[in-house]
Write an enzyme that holds these catalytic residues in place. Structure first.
Site, PDB file in Angstrom:
ATOM      1  N   LYS A 114     -32.329 -28.819 -17.822  1.00  0.00           N
ATOM      2  CA  LYS A 114     -31.390 -29.636 -18.601  1.00  0.00           C
ATOM      3  C   LYS A 114     -31.433 -29.155 -20.044  1.00  0.00           C
ATOM      4  O   LYS A 114     -32.454 -28.623 -20.508  1.00  0.00           O
ATOM      5  CB  LYS A 114     -31.767 -31.123 -18.553  1.00  0.00           C
ATOM      6  CG  LYS A 114     -30.576 -32.045 -18.724  1.00  0.00           C
ATOM      7  CD  LYS A 114     -29.705 -32.094 -17.485  1.00  0.00           C
ATOM      8  CE  LYS A 114     -28.570 -33.097 -17.625  1.00  0.00           C
ATOM      9  NZ  LYS A 114     -27.760 -33.215 -16.411  1.00  0.00           N
ATOM     10  N   ASP A 154     -22.137 -31.979 -19.120  1.00  0.00           N
ATOM     11  CA  ASP A 154     -22.771 -33.299 -19.048  1.00  0.00           C
ATOM     12  C   ASP A 154     -22.046 -34.131 -20.098  1.00  0.00           C
ATOM     13  O   ASP A 154     -20.921 -33.789 -20.508  1.00  0.00           O
ATOM     14  CB  ASP A 154     -24.282 -33.188 -19.312  1.00  0.00           C
ATOM     15  CG  ASP A 154     -25.046 -34.449 -18.921  1.00  0.00           C
ATOM     16  OD1 ASP A 154     -25.253 -34.663 -17.718  1.00  0.00           O
ATOM     17  OD2 ASP A 154     -25.424 -35.230 -19.812  1.00  0.00           O
TER      18      ASP A 154
END
Length: 451
Positions: A114, A154
């Protein structure tokens, strides 16, 4: 006293995983797996860097950029990039940790990671966003690649931002390769990718409904939080399957359908346009039959509800809100967001599940129920590697199969490792945690990461 700074989001995610492993027979049957837990809990690599860029007034701006490359035992690091002022290492470690086990549940060859930056796209011009994305990717491009690390979008990173970043990578490296997913359809993107997370969570819940013999989505009342990509497509799929969607929300408040009112595809289209313009839901024009509750989430403001789908952000369902959902008659709660429920909320749902058998509320954790998005990202990687594009029907069928396997894997693993009373529904949170953990640490063992 430890010198490690507090990382509350990561600590919450880690504690949630560990508690389910400890409360199962996993370590009793496999004592060596305790050693593996201490290894898999630490990221393989954390990259931090500064991002300097120039705003429209010619002023120098600086932000913090990150990439947490958590685990690559199952494949290249895979996970999104988040642009939001709240981004910090704790949030990205939590997301990378969750992503590792989520990706394992898809059955595809993807590790977990991430990244992102504390840059706020809101209030920025398109030129400023382009300049930031260019500066960010010029730093990140040295650490990613099609066989190394494949980021995606995201929060704050949609198709436009993916395009800017991909273009910078291509120019910097002088090569075209599938180093990001969520790309435009004319340059390597996959059909169904924008819809995948929202569709996937609905496909997952279909299996939950079928397992307990509650029919289908037809006639069910569905409360959804969020109004971004995941919430929009979850709502549309619910409507397509005959359900009534009674709520949507944003960071400023929630919209509740009153009386016999229900959201329609046209309403979702209007809300999508509002979101694209980065405006609040108060700009929703068709709200004569809808109540806007400022500063609130929908869970305590909806009446009769059969299904709740948290699709906004982490920790968006508290203990009190979980109790309200139980009181409103909710039978299924599935996370479209990552760690959408607090641990206290999960405890409420799991407690009711143990007490009431098949009439209980059944909770599905995000690492299983929202894995459809990253699954189609994996399918996009496969198409890029083959220089092919599959039809939407092909991708959708593969997505349905992946969500079915994720459900059955969690279900059957819970039955194997978690003791249950007669008539008690299996714990999907425990089963999914154990299934993802076991797959990752077995691969790590085979590769010599622990012994």
């Amino acid at each position: 006293m430890s010198n490690i700074p507090s990382e509350p989001e990561f600590e919450q995610a880690h504690k949630e995983l560990v508690s389910t492993l400890e409360n199962s027979s996993l370590f009793e049957k496999n004592p060596d797996y305790r050693r593996a837990l201490s290894v898999v809990s630490i990221p393989e690599r954390i990259i931090q860097f500064r991002v300097t860029w120039e705003d429209d007034k010619g002023n120098l701006q600086v932000n913090r950029g990150y990439r947490v490359q958590y685990n690559s035992a199952l494949g290249p690091y895979k996970g999104g990039l988040r642009l939001h002022p709240t981004v910090n290492l704790s949030i990205l470690k939590f997301l990378g940790f969750e992503q590792t086990f989520k990706n394992a549940l898809t059955g595809l060859n993807m590790g977990g990671g991430k990244g992102g930056a504390d840059f706020d796209p809101k209030g920025k011009s398109e030129n400023e966003i382009r300049k930031f994305c260019d500066a960010f990717m010029r730093k990140l491009c040295h650490h990613i690649g099609a066989e190394t690390d494949v980021p995606a979008g995201d929060i704050g990173v949609g198709g436009r931002e993916v395009g800017f970043m991909f273009g910078t990578y291509r120019r910097e490296k002088n090569k075209w390769e599938g180093i990001m997913t969520g790309k435009g359809l004319t340059w390597g993107g996959s059909l169904i990718r924008p819809e995948a997370t929202g569709y996937g969570v609905v496909y997952y819940v279909e299996h939950m409904i079928k397992y307990v013999g509650k029919g289908s989505f037809q006639g069910k009342r569905v409360a959804i939080s969020g109004s971004g990509n995941v919430a929009q497509y979850a709502a549309l799929k619910c409507m397509e399957l005959g359900a009534t969607v009674v709520s949507l929300s944003d960071s400023n408040g929630c919209l509740i359908a009153e009386g016999d009112a229900a959201f329609t595809p046209e309403h979702v289209e209007e809300i999508a346009a509002v979101k694209l313009a980065r405006k609040p839901l108060t700009e929703f024009k068709s709200k004569s039959s809808y109540k806007y509750v400022e500063g609130a989430r929908p869970w305590t403001h909806v009446s009769k509800v059969d299904i709740a789908l948290p699709c906004a952000t982490q920790n968006e369902v508290s203990r009190e809100e979980a109790e309200a959902l139980v009181s409103s008659g909710a039978l299924f709660v599935a996370e479209g967001s990552n760690m959408g429920c607090t641990q206290e909320a999960i405890d409420v749902f799991e407690g009711v599940r143990r007490e009431k058998g098949k009439e209980a509320v059944w909770y599905a954790p995000g690492k299983a129920s929202n894995c459809g998005g990253v699954a189609v990202s994996g399918l996009e990687m496969a198409q890029n590697s083959q220089r092919l594009s599959w039809t939407s029907e092909e991708v959708d069928e593969k997505l349905k199969g992946i969500m079915k396997n994720a459900f059955e894997n969690g279900l059957n693993t819970a039955k194997e490792y978690v003791e249950a009373k007669e008539g008690e529904l299996p714990s999907l949170v425990a089963g999914s945690n154990i299934a993802g953990f076991v797959k990752v640490i077995r691969a790590m063992h085979d590769q010599g990461d622990w012994w």
